[in-house]
Structures are given as C-alpha cells and as structure tokens.
Design a protein around this motif. Sequence first.
Motif, PDB file in Angstrom:
ATOM      1  N   GLY A  17       0.811  -1.226   0.000  1.00  0.00           N
ATOM      2  CA  GLY A  17       0.000   0.000   0.000  1.00  0.00           C
ATOM      3  C   GLY A  17       0.838   1.267   0.000  1.00  0.00           C
ATOM      4  O   GLY A  17       0.333   2.350   0.275  1.00  0.00           O
ATOM      5  N   LYS A  18       2.121   1.127  -0.373  1.00  0.00           N
ATOM      6  CA  LYS A  18       3.009   2.295  -0.407  1.00  0.00           C
ATOM      7  C   LYS A  18       2.457   3.378  -1.311  1.00  0.00           C
ATOM      8  O   LYS A  18       2.382   4.543  -0.937  1.00  0.00           O
ATOM      9  N   GLY A  19       2.098   2.942  -2.529  1.00  0.00           N
ATOM     10  CA  GLY A  19       1.597   3.907  -3.519  1.00  0.00           C
ATOM     11  C   GLY A  19       0.316   4.569  -3.045  1.00  0.00           C
ATOM     12  O   GLY A  19       0.177   5.799  -3.090  1.00  0.00           O
TER      13      GLY A  19
ATOM     14  N   THR B 180       9.579   5.619  -7.661  1.00  0.00           N
ATOM     15  CA  THR B 180      10.534   5.192  -8.692  1.00  0.00           C
ATOM     16  C   THR B 180       9.885   4.146  -9.609  1.00  0.00           C
ATOM     17  O   THR B 180      10.205   4.079 -10.788  1.00  0.00           O
TER      18      THR B 180
ATOM     19  N   ARG C 101       8.082   2.835 -14.950  1.00  0.00           N
ATOM     20  CA  ARG C 101       7.009   2.363 -15.855  1.00  0.00           C
ATOM     21  C   ARG C 101       6.736   3.388 -16.952  1.00  0.00           C
ATOM     22  O   ARG C 101       6.452   3.027 -18.088  1.00  0.00           O
TER      23      ARG C 101
ATOM     24  N   GLU D 271      12.977  -8.283 -10.709  1.00  0.00           N
ATOM     25  CA  GLU D 271      14.311  -7.986 -10.146  1.00  0.00           C
ATOM     26  C   GLU D 271      14.469  -6.478  -9.975  1.00  0.00           C
ATOM     27  O   GLU D 271      13.668  -5.705 -10.518  1.00  0.00           O
TER      28      GLU D 271
ATOM     29  N   ARG E 182      15.861   1.063  -2.218  1.00  0.00           N
ATOM     30  CA  ARG E 182      15.573  -0.366  -2.111  1.00  0.00           C
ATOM     31  C   ARG E 182      16.831  -1.182  -1.846  1.00  0.00           C
ATOM     32  O   ARG E 182      16.743  -2.394  -1.664  1.00  0.00           O
TER      33      ARG E 182
ATOM     34  N   GLN F 187      21.619   2.514  -2.480  1.00  0.00           N
ATOM     35  CA  GLN F 187      20.667   3.607  -2.789  1.00  0.00           C
ATOM     36  C   GLN F 187      20.431   4.480  -1.563  1.00  0.00           C
ATOM     37  O   GLN F 187      20.340   5.701  -1.657  1.00  0.00           O
TER      38      GLN F 187
ATOM     39  N   ARG G  57      -5.221  -6.737  -8.114  1.00  0.00           N
ATOM     40  CA  ARG G  57      -4.855  -5.616  -8.985  1.00  0.00           C
ATOM     41  C   ARG G  57      -4.588  -6.104 -10.411  1.00  0.00           C
ATOM     42  O   ARG G  57      -4.892  -5.400 -11.369  1.00  0.00           O
TER      43      ARG G  57
ATOM     44  N   ARG H 280      -1.061  -5.154 -14.714  1.00  0.00           N
ATOM     45  CA  ARG H 280       0.369  -4.824 -14.689  1.00  0.00           C
ATOM     46  C   ARG H 280       1.181  -6.085 -14.949  1.00  0.00           C
ATOM     47  O   ARG H 280       0.894  -7.138 -14.378  1.00  0.00           O
TER      48      ARG H 280
ATOM     49  N   ARG I 231       9.362 -10.912  -6.421  1.00  0.00           N
ATOM     50  CA  ARG I 231       9.434  -9.555  -5.853  1.00  0.00           C
ATOM     51  C   ARG I 231       9.500  -9.623  -4.318  1.00  0.00           C
ATOM     52  O   ARG I 231      10.230  -8.855  -3.691  1.00  0.00           O
TER      53      ARG I 231
ATOM     54  N   GLY J 241      -5.883  -3.549   7.027  1.00  0.00           N
ATOM     55  CA  GLY J 241      -7.109  -2.880   7.485  1.00  0.00           C
ATOM     56  C   GLY J 241      -7.556  -1.865   6.450  1.00  0.00           C
ATOM     57  O   GLY J 241      -7.100  -1.897   5.293  1.00  0.00           O
TER      58      GLY J 241
HETATM   59  P1  B4P Z   1       1.672  -0.902  -3.332  1.00  0.00           P
HETATM   60  O1  B4P Z   1       2.575  -1.270  -2.208  1.00  0.00           O
HETATM   61  O2  B4P Z   1       1.316   0.525  -3.478  1.00  0.00           O
HETATM   62  O3  B4P Z   1       2.252  -1.520  -4.631  1.00  0.00           O
HETATM   63  P2  B4P Z   1       3.331  -0.965  -5.565  1.00  0.00           P
HETATM   64  O4  B4P Z   1       3.576   0.495  -5.327  1.00  0.00           O
HETATM   65  O5  B4P Z   1       2.939  -1.349  -6.914  1.00  0.00           O
HETATM   66  O6  B4P Z   1       4.619  -1.723  -5.013  1.00  0.00           O
HETATM   67  P3  B4P Z   1       5.770  -2.458  -5.750  1.00  0.00           P
HETATM   68  O7  B4P Z   1       6.860  -2.456  -4.724  1.00  0.00           O
HETATM   69  O8  B4P Z   1       5.357  -3.787  -6.240  1.00  0.00           O
HETATM   70  O9  B4P Z   1       6.031  -1.682  -7.067  1.00  0.00           O
HETATM   71  P4  B4P Z   1       6.948  -0.472  -7.511  1.00  0.00           P
HETATM   72  O10 B4P Z   1       6.144   0.292  -8.481  1.00  0.00           O
HETATM   73  O11 B4P Z   1       7.530   0.283  -6.362  1.00  0.00           O
HETATM   74  O12 B4P Z   1       0.308  -1.757  -3.244  1.00  0.00           O
HETATM   75  C1  B4P Z   1      -0.787  -1.381  -3.949  1.00  0.00           C
HETATM   76  C2  B4P Z   1      -1.881  -2.432  -4.081  1.00  0.00           C
HETATM   77  O13 B4P Z   1      -2.449  -2.789  -2.814  1.00  0.00           O
HETATM   78  C3  B4P Z   1      -3.013  -1.799  -4.857  1.00  0.00           C
HETATM   79  O14 B4P Z   1      -3.638  -2.761  -5.650  1.00  0.00           O
HETATM   80  C4  B4P Z   1      -3.959  -1.244  -3.782  1.00  0.00           C
HETATM   81  O15 B4P Z   1      -5.277  -1.093  -4.245  1.00  0.00           O
HETATM   82  C5  B4P Z   1      -3.833  -2.317  -2.727  1.00  0.00           C
HETATM   83  N1  B4P Z   1      -4.039  -1.789  -1.369  1.00  0.00           N
HETATM   84  C6  B4P Z   1      -3.404  -0.716  -0.827  1.00  0.00           C
HETATM   85  N2  B4P Z   1      -3.787  -0.537   0.460  1.00  0.00           N
HETATM   86  C7  B4P Z   1      -4.677  -1.550   0.741  1.00  0.00           C
HETATM   87  C8  B4P Z   1      -5.425  -1.926   1.918  1.00  0.00           C
HETATM   88  N3  B4P Z   1      -5.315  -1.247   3.072  1.00  0.00           N
HETATM   89  N4  B4P Z   1      -6.221  -3.014   1.846  1.00  0.00           N
HETATM   90  C9  B4P Z   1      -6.348  -3.708   0.689  1.00  0.00           C
HETATM   91  N5  B4P Z   1      -5.668  -3.399  -0.466  1.00  0.00           N
HETATM   92  C10 B4P Z   1      -4.838  -2.329  -0.435  1.00  0.00           C
HETATM   93  O16 B4P Z   1       8.167  -1.224  -8.241  1.00  0.00           O
HETATM   94  C11 B4P Z   1       7.970  -2.002  -9.400  1.00  0.00           C
HETATM   95  C12 B4P Z   1       9.317  -2.469  -9.948  1.00  0.00           C
HETATM   96  O17 B4P Z   1      10.120  -1.326 -10.342  1.00  0.00           O
HETATM   97  C13 B4P Z   1      10.236  -3.242  -8.999  1.00  0.00           C
HETATM   98  O18 B4P Z   1       9.908  -4.615  -8.939  1.00  0.00           O
HETATM   99  C14 B4P Z   1      11.620  -2.962  -9.624  1.00  0.00           C
HETATM  100  O19 B4P Z   1      11.864  -3.781 -10.728  1.00  0.00           O
HETATM  101  C15 B4P Z   1      11.520  -1.532 -10.114  1.00  0.00           C
HETATM  102  N6  B4P Z   1      11.981  -0.537  -9.126  1.00  0.00           N
HETATM  103  C16 B4P Z   1      11.198   0.449  -8.554  1.00  0.00           C
HETATM  104  N7  B4P Z   1      11.926   1.168  -7.684  1.00  0.00           N
HETATM  105  C17 B4P Z   1      13.178   0.637  -7.690  1.00  0.00           C
HETATM  106  C18 B4P Z   1      14.364   0.931  -6.966  1.00  0.00           C
HETATM  107  N8  B4P Z   1      14.426   1.906  -6.072  1.00  0.00           N
HETATM  108  N9  B4P Z   1      15.482   0.176  -7.215  1.00  0.00           N
HETATM  109  C19 B4P Z   1      15.452  -0.811  -8.108  1.00  0.00           C
HETATM  110  N10 B4P Z   1      14.362  -1.153  -8.819  1.00  0.00           N
HETATM  111  C20 B4P Z   1      13.226  -0.436  -8.615  1.00  0.00           C
END
Ligand code: B4P
Length: 187
Positions: A13-15, A32, A37, A58, A89, A93, A128, A134, A145, A173
């Motif tokens: 739920g970071k995003g 990031t 993306r 990765e 991450r 970094q 999702r 995605r 992941r 929650g």
């Molecule tokens: P989030 O935790 O928001 O998911 P995310 O941002 O997509 O996290 P992730 O770590 O996978 O992806 P990222 O884009 O950073 O969860 C959201 C989901 O949960 C949604 O569907 C939402 O509706 C649901 N939700 C939220 N709160 C909820 C609640 N309370 N109850 C129920 N459902 C809920 O990274 C993607 C890729 O990019 C990485 O794998 C990597 O390859 C690369 N990357 C990004 N940053 C990087 C970095 N710093 N270094 C290296 N690679 C990087």
Amino acid sequence: MFNLIIFGPPGSGKGTQSVKVAEKYQLKHISTGDILRSEVSQETELGLKVKHIMTTGELVPDELLFQILLNVLETNTDVKGFIFDGFPRTLAQAKELDKQLEARNSGITKVLSLDVPDDEVVDRLLKRAEIQGRKDDNRETIGNRLNVYKTQTTPLLDFYKNQEKLNKIHGVGGIEDIFNSICEVVD
Ligand code: B4P
C-alpha cells in the motif's frame, strides 16, 4: 525540508498511502516504480534497458536509480519536501540518498515501514492484476518480488533503525485507518 520514505513489500500500500500523505502534507511524491514504468511505456533508452528486469521482478541497477534521483532533486528545488515511495531499495541507494540530501543541507526526517503479511500482499496484487493488468502482477513474479524485498531491501530497516528514524505501521485494514496511523507518526 521534510523528507519521508515509505517502505514495505510489494502490495503493502506504499503507492496508495503516499498519494494521501503527499496531498495532506504538501510533499512531492516520488515513486521510482511509476517513473520507471513511464520510461518503459515511452520506450526511452532507459525504458528499453529496464523493461525485462521489471517484468521479472528484479531490481533495476543502482546506477540507473542514481541518475533518476539526481534528476528528481535537480528539477524539484522549490518543494517543501519529498515522500519517496519504493526508493531506496538497496543499501547503496540509501547511502546515495543520504549523500545527495546532505549536499543540499537536507536529510531524511522519518521512515515509515508498512507491515503486511505475505498472503495478504499476494491477494492484493492478484486482485490488482485483474483490474490493471500490470505485467509484474502475476503469481510467479510476485513471489520473486517478495524474495527480492526480503533479501535486498529489508536490511535497510536496520540502517534506518540505527539512525532512529524507523517507524513501523500496521498495514492491514482500511486505507483510512492505516492513513490515520501514518498521520499520528508524521504529526
Ligand atoms: P503498493 O505497495 O502501493 O504496490 P506498488 O507500489 O505497486 O509496489 P511495488 O513495490 O510492487 O512496485 P513499484 O512500483 O515500487 O500496493 C498497492 C496495491 O495494494 C493496490 O492494488 C492497492 O489497491 C492495494 N491496497 C493498498 N492498500 C490496501 C489496503 N489497506 N487493503 C487492501 N488493499 C490495499 O516497483 C515495481 C518495480 O520497479 C520493482 O519490482 C523494480 O523492478 C523496479 N523498481 C522500482 N523502484 C526501484 C528501486 N528503487 N530500485 C530498483 N528497482 C526499482
């Protein structure tokens, strides 16, 4: 400057929470994952380099993230602060982030770590997948992941604990309840 990091496994739920925190505290939201993306969908040189890496779950090489960080800091000089979502991450970094912020007479104020069990994040990401499609939201990649998070990213928890900046948040929650817990820490 007031700079936050939001930390947690994929699907924690970071995003979701970052958008709300950025709005309430008027911080610049830097995801990031979203930046990468967008590079992939525009088929930029960077996007072409990282497309396959992201599809497998990765981490993208640190050097590319350093370039992104510099670009972010150089193009957002008049903000009140940042909320970093999904960055840093790796330890490299985190150290680079400290170094670059220090060079700007700034630093990380607090780190928020969302605690969510594996089975819950898998459920959320598969849900999702049905809605957004995605490429990295499939069972095999989600497993990788989570593995990558545990091996490469969780060591950062100790790094920020030692700096007395780490705050754990119960991430299961309702979205509003979790947001309220975050606000208590930030306030
Ligand atoms: P989030 O935790 O928001 O998911 P995310 O941002 O997509 O996290 P992730 O770590 O996978 O992806 P990222 O884009 O950073 O969860 C959201 C989901 O949960 C949604 O569907 C939402 O509706 C649901 N939700 C939220 N709160 C909820 C609640 N309370 N109850 C129920 N459902 C809920 O990274 C993607 C890729 O990019 C990485 O794998 C990597 O390859 C690369 N990357 C990004 N940053 C990087 C970095 N710093 N270094 C290296 N690679 C990087």
